[in-house]
Design a protein around this motif. Sequence first.
Motif, PDB file in Angstrom:
ATOM      1  N   THR A 189      66.865  -5.661  51.202  1.00  0.00           N
ATOM      2  CA  THR A 189      65.701  -5.498  50.149  1.00  0.00           C
ATOM      3  C   THR A 189      66.277  -4.635  48.828  1.00  0.00           C
ATOM      4  O   THR A 189      66.101  -5.057  47.745  1.00  0.00           O
ATOM      5  CB  THR A 189      64.419  -4.878  50.652  1.00  0.00           C
ATOM      6  OG1 THR A 189      64.599  -3.662  51.099  1.00  0.00           O
ATOM      7  CG2 THR A 189      63.618  -6.004  51.586  1.00  0.00           C
ATOM      8  N   SER A 240      66.523  -6.425  45.370  1.00  0.00           N
ATOM      9  CA  SER A 240      65.874  -5.772  43.889  1.00  0.00           C
ATOM     10  C   SER A 240      66.905  -5.125  42.905  1.00  0.00           C
ATOM     11  O   SER A 240      66.559  -5.487  41.843  1.00  0.00           O
ATOM     12  CB  SER A 240      65.086  -4.647  44.678  1.00  0.00           C
ATOM     13  OG  SER A 240      65.642  -3.557  45.105  1.00  0.00           O
ATOM     14  N   PHE A 280      58.719 -11.285  45.018  1.00  0.00           N
ATOM     15  CA  PHE A 280      59.714 -10.584  45.829  1.00  0.00           C
ATOM     16  C   PHE A 280      59.339  -9.187  46.234  1.00  0.00           C
ATOM     17  O   PHE A 280      59.338  -8.602  47.405  1.00  0.00           O
ATOM     18  CB  PHE A 280      60.872 -10.882  45.357  1.00  0.00           C
ATOM     19  CG  PHE A 280      62.106  -9.787  46.136  1.00  0.00           C
ATOM     20  CD1 PHE A 280      62.644 -10.319  47.582  1.00  0.00           C
ATOM     21  CD2 PHE A 280      62.627  -8.693  45.990  1.00  0.00           C
ATOM     22  CE1 PHE A 280      63.327  -9.583  48.240  1.00  0.00           C
ATOM     23  CE2 PHE A 280      63.487  -7.846  46.602  1.00  0.00           C
ATOM     24  CZ  PHE A 280      63.781  -8.410  47.652  1.00  0.00           C
ATOM     25  N   ALA A 325      58.538  -7.702  49.879  1.00  0.00           N
ATOM     26  CA  ALA A 325      59.457  -6.655  50.194  1.00  0.00           C
ATOM     27  C   ALA A 325      58.583  -5.505  50.851  1.00  0.00           C
ATOM     28  O   ALA A 325      58.976  -4.782  51.783  1.00  0.00           O
ATOM     29  CB  ALA A 325      60.421  -6.294  49.192  1.00  0.00           C
ATOM     30  N   ASN A 340      58.590  -4.128  54.541  1.00  0.00           N
ATOM     31  CA  ASN A 340      59.180  -2.819  54.776  1.00  0.00           C
ATOM     32  C   ASN A 340      57.899  -1.935  55.401  1.00  0.00           C
ATOM     33  O   ASN A 340      58.188  -1.047  56.353  1.00  0.00           O
ATOM     34  CB  ASN A 340      59.785  -2.212  53.680  1.00  0.00           C
ATOM     35  CG  ASN A 340      60.996  -2.671  53.188  1.00  0.00           C
ATOM     36  OD1 ASN A 340      62.016  -2.502  54.014  1.00  0.00           O
ATOM     37  ND2 ASN A 340      61.193  -3.192  52.131  1.00  0.00           N
ATOM     38  N   ASN A 356      64.516   3.493  49.941  1.00  0.00           N
ATOM     39  CA  ASN A 356      64.426   2.330  48.992  1.00  0.00           C
ATOM     40  C   ASN A 356      63.166   2.842  48.003  1.00  0.00           C
ATOM     41  O   ASN A 356      62.950   2.259  46.818  1.00  0.00           O
ATOM     42  CB  ASN A 356      63.797   0.940  49.706  1.00  0.00           C
ATOM     43  CG  ASN A 356      64.774   0.413  50.279  1.00  0.00           C
ATOM     44  OD1 ASN A 356      66.102   0.698  49.901  1.00  0.00           O
ATOM     45  ND2 ASN A 356      64.575  -0.334  51.250  1.00  0.00           N
TER      46      ASN A 356
END
Length: 101
Positions: free
Chosen positions: A21, A25, A48, A52, A56, A87
């Motif tokens: 991811t 991204s 997306f 994501a 996640n 992230n």
Amino acid sequence: MKTIIEEPFEEKNATALAVGTLVISTILFILYVASNESPNILVIAWPFAFSAILVNFIMFIHLVDNFIKRPNQRKYILNKILILLVNIPIVYLYYNIVTKM
């Protein structure tokens, strides 16, 4: 007295999910910046990003559940949780840059 044998916990999907991811991204962010803020990229990027976040979050819940259930492997699971949580600040930075453009 009953002996409980705990199976080893190996979660490779969490790292793959986090890295995947992050890479996707980053690619979408670079495409957006390189295309002079083309709205076509956002048509792909927002769904997306939403999916994501959802996936996640599900992985995070899974890891926290195993963190609670497997006290002998908490260090390993905590590392996976931290990799997953890295992230958040990166994507937040991307979001701030895109909204300020």
